[in-house]
Motif scaffolding. Structure first.
Motif, PDB file in Angstrom:
ATOM      1  N   ALA A  11       0.106  -7.974  -6.335  1.00  0.00           N
ATOM      2  CA  ALA A  11      -0.166  -9.370  -6.546  1.00  0.00           C
ATOM      3  C   ALA A  11      -0.159  -9.784  -5.114  1.00  0.00           C
ATOM      4  O   ALA A  11       0.327  -9.470  -4.305  1.00  0.00           O
ATOM      5  N   SER A  12      -0.948 -11.004  -4.996  1.00  0.00           N
ATOM      6  CA  SER A  12      -1.239 -11.613  -3.610  1.00  0.00           C
ATOM      7  C   SER A  12      -1.245 -13.032  -3.619  1.00  0.00           C
ATOM      8  O   SER A  12      -1.483 -13.802  -4.725  1.00  0.00           O
ATOM      9  N   CYS A  28       5.743 -10.367 -10.081  1.00  0.00           N
ATOM     10  CA  CYS A  28       5.636 -11.497  -9.350  1.00  0.00           C
ATOM     11  C   CYS A  28       6.478 -12.545 -10.031  1.00  0.00           C
ATOM     12  O   CYS A  28       6.395 -12.853 -11.349  1.00  0.00           O
ATOM     13  N   LEU A  75       7.249 -10.799  -5.406  1.00  0.00           N
ATOM     14  CA  LEU A  75       6.500 -11.664  -5.089  1.00  0.00           C
ATOM     15  C   LEU A  75       6.941 -13.127  -5.566  1.00  0.00           C
ATOM     16  O   LEU A  75       6.808 -13.369  -6.612  1.00  0.00           O
ATOM     17  N   CYS A  76       7.489 -13.828  -4.782  1.00  0.00           N
ATOM     18  CA  CYS A  76       8.164 -15.004  -5.263  1.00  0.00           C
ATOM     19  C   CYS A  76       6.879 -16.439  -5.101  1.00  0.00           C
ATOM     20  O   CYS A  76       6.613 -16.436  -3.810  1.00  0.00           O
ATOM     21  N   VAL A  77       6.781 -17.181  -5.994  1.00  0.00           N
ATOM     22  CA  VAL A  77       5.771 -18.107  -5.715  1.00  0.00           C
ATOM     23  C   VAL A  77       6.487 -19.716  -6.263  1.00  0.00           C
ATOM     24  O   VAL A  77       6.734 -19.632  -7.428  1.00  0.00           O
ATOM     25  N   ASP A 125       6.684 -13.952  -0.274  1.00  0.00           N
ATOM     26  CA  ASP A 125       6.335 -15.365  -0.887  1.00  0.00           C
ATOM     27  C   ASP A 125       5.066 -15.959  -0.540  1.00  0.00           C
ATOM     28  O   ASP A 125       4.386 -15.659   0.357  1.00  0.00           O
ATOM     29  N   VAL A 134      -3.086 -17.384  -6.868  1.00  0.00           N
ATOM     30  CA  VAL A 134      -2.051 -16.364  -6.855  1.00  0.00           C
ATOM     31  C   VAL A 134      -2.961 -15.390  -7.598  1.00  0.00           C
ATOM     32  O   VAL A 134      -3.258 -15.435  -8.839  1.00  0.00           O
ATOM     33  N   ILE A 136      -2.899 -11.831  -9.826  1.00  0.00           N
ATOM     34  CA  ILE A 136      -1.979 -11.088 -10.442  1.00  0.00           C
ATOM     35  C   ILE A 136      -2.525 -10.215 -11.217  1.00  0.00           C
ATOM     36  O   ILE A 136      -3.443 -10.339 -12.146  1.00  0.00           O
ATOM     37  N   ASN A 138      -1.297  -8.107 -14.002  1.00  0.00           N
ATOM     38  CA  ASN A 138      -0.276  -8.090 -15.009  1.00  0.00           C
ATOM     39  C   ASN A 138      -0.329  -6.615 -15.523  1.00  0.00           C
ATOM     40  O   ASN A 138      -1.341  -6.249 -15.909  1.00  0.00           O
TER      41      ASN A 138
END
Length: 155
Positions: A11-12, A28, A75-77, A125, A134, A136, A138
């Motif tokens: 994820a980024s 994420c 990864l926190c958003v 983050d 974002v 992802i 999954n």
């Protein structure tokens, strides 16, 4: 406090065409802070994120390991829209979302608590308040809704 947790292979977060946070295998987490969230809410969400068992163990048995068990990345958003209410009409109502300045402080406190409870180098983050892309991947897909105020979805 609400969070959407997704098991990911990667994820980024990109802001203005620049990757500002990226992870490989892990979770994420989209985080929405409410007007009445307290330290108890932060503690609950941090504990759940790091310990919920959404990964397989070494024998391949599913639902046996969490992020901390496997030393994975997070990864926190920040995402205030998780506090949106769409019950009345078609326009989302964001009155439950904490105002920007206070929410930024609470989000920073959330990140500090994550780093205290786990390896800070594994916590990434985005940029609070920015328009973010974002990305992802999954894995599963496995996606869970976490809510520090609602412990049962049966009613």
């Amino acid at each position: 406090m609400r969070a959407v947790l997704q098991r990911v292979t990667r994820a980024s977060v990109t802001v203005e065409n620049q990757v500002v946070g990226a992870i490989q295998k892990g979770v994420c987490v989209l985080v929405g802070i409410a007007t009445d969230d307290t330290e108890k809410d932060l503690d609950y969400i941090v504990k759940k994120i790091l310990n919920v068992r959404i990964f397989e163990d070494e024998t391949g048995a599913m639902w046996k390991k969490g992020v901390k068990d496997l030393n994975l990345e997070v990864l926190c958003v920040s995402q205030f829209t998780l506090q949106g209410n769409t019950v009345k009409g078609n326009k989302p109502d964001f009155h439950r979302a904490m105002k920007t300045d206070q929410a930024k402080e609470v989000y920073q406190q959330f990140l500090r608590k994550m780093g205290e409870a786990y390896d800070p180098a594994k916590i990434k983050d985005g940029v609070f308040g920015a328009m973010m892309v974002v990305d992802i991947a999954n894995d599963g897909p496995v996606t869970l809704q976490l809510d520090s105020r609602k412990f049962s979805y049966d009613s």
